[in-house]
Design an enzyme around this catalytic site. Structure first.
Site, PDB file in Angstrom:
ATOM      1  CG  HIS A 292      -7.774  -0.306   0.188  1.00  0.00           C
ATOM      2  ND1 HIS A 292      -9.050  -0.433   0.662  1.00  0.00           N
ATOM      3  CD2 HIS A 292      -7.038   0.213   1.209  1.00  0.00           C
ATOM      4  CE1 HIS A 292      -9.084   0.007   1.926  1.00  0.00           C
ATOM      5  NE2 HIS A 292      -7.877   0.405   2.267  1.00  0.00           N
TER       6      HIS A 292
ATOM      7  CG  HIS B 199      -4.953   4.489   2.196  1.00  0.00           C
ATOM      8  ND1 HIS B 199      -5.979   5.266   2.643  1.00  0.00           N
ATOM      9  CD2 HIS B 199      -5.315   3.207   2.431  1.00  0.00           C
ATOM     10  CE1 HIS B 199      -6.926   4.474   3.151  1.00  0.00           C
ATOM     11  NE2 HIS B 199      -6.558   3.221   3.024  1.00  0.00           N
TER      12      HIS B 199
ATOM     13  CG  ASP C  25      -8.878   2.719   5.618  1.00  0.00           C
ATOM     14  OD1 ASP C  25      -7.691   2.872   5.946  1.00  0.00           O
ATOM     15  OD2 ASP C  25      -9.235   2.004   4.664  1.00  0.00           O
TER      16      ASP C  25
ATOM     17  CD  GLU D 113      -3.207  -0.682   2.112  1.00  0.00           C
ATOM     18  OE1 GLU D 113      -3.194   0.346   2.811  1.00  0.00           O
ATOM     19  OE2 GLU D 113      -4.125  -1.513   2.160  1.00  0.00           O
TER      20      GLU D 113
HETATM   21 ZN   LIG Z   1      -7.279   1.517   3.869  1.00  0.00          ZN
END
Ligand SMILES: [Zn+2]
Length: 149
Positions: A93, A91, A104, A29
């Site tokens: 995934h 971010h 999150d 990630e």
């Molecule tokens: Zn996440």
């Protein structure tokens, strides 16, 4: 669904997002800060910060360390005379169509609460096929934004 807010992502930002898409099983990630300008309810997303060597990057977790990201945000804010500012966080995934995890949500809520200007926090999750975009209020409630083009 929120129809009053328009977002525009610059080409640079779209390019950066594409570079971090978790296409391979081994890809970790990635994430960073979202920087841009505010025009009433609308936002122009000009730049995003990229992962630094200090960040913790795993297959299903990204933990951003403040160093590097915040320095860049401050530099942009200064050189643009306050026009380009911190809008939120992004971010990736490892999912085609991403959706936020419980972690999150918890993190977004605490970041939204901490905002001095009380503006909602813009959050983006970059999936393999689509983006998840939401504006999170300081009470943790969010409105999901949908693409119009
Ligand atoms: Zn996440």
């Amino acid at each position: 669904m929120d129809k009053r807010t328009l977002l525009h992502f610059s080409n640079d930002v779209v390019d950066t997002f594409s570079r971090y898409i978790q296409a391979k099983d081994s890809d970790c990630e990635a994430g960073g800060l979202i920087l841009g300008s505010v025009h009433g309810q609308n936002m122009l997303i000009k730049e995003v910060t990229e992962p630094t060597i200090n960040d913790k990057r795993f297959r299903c977790l990204f933990e951003r360390m403040p160093f590097g990201h915040e320095a860049m945000a401050l530099a942009k804010w200064t050189t643009s005379k306050g026009v380009t500012r911190y809008l939120g966080e992004w971010h990736t995934h490892p999912e085609d169509d991403p959706s936020p995890s419980t972690l999150d949500r918890a993190e977004w809520k605490s970041l939204a609460e901490k905002r001095i200007d009380k503006r909602p926090l813009l959050v983006v999750i970059v999936g393999r096929k689509s983006l998840y975009v939401e504006l999170v209020q300081s009470n943790g409630k969010g409105s999901v934004l949908v693409p119009i083009s």
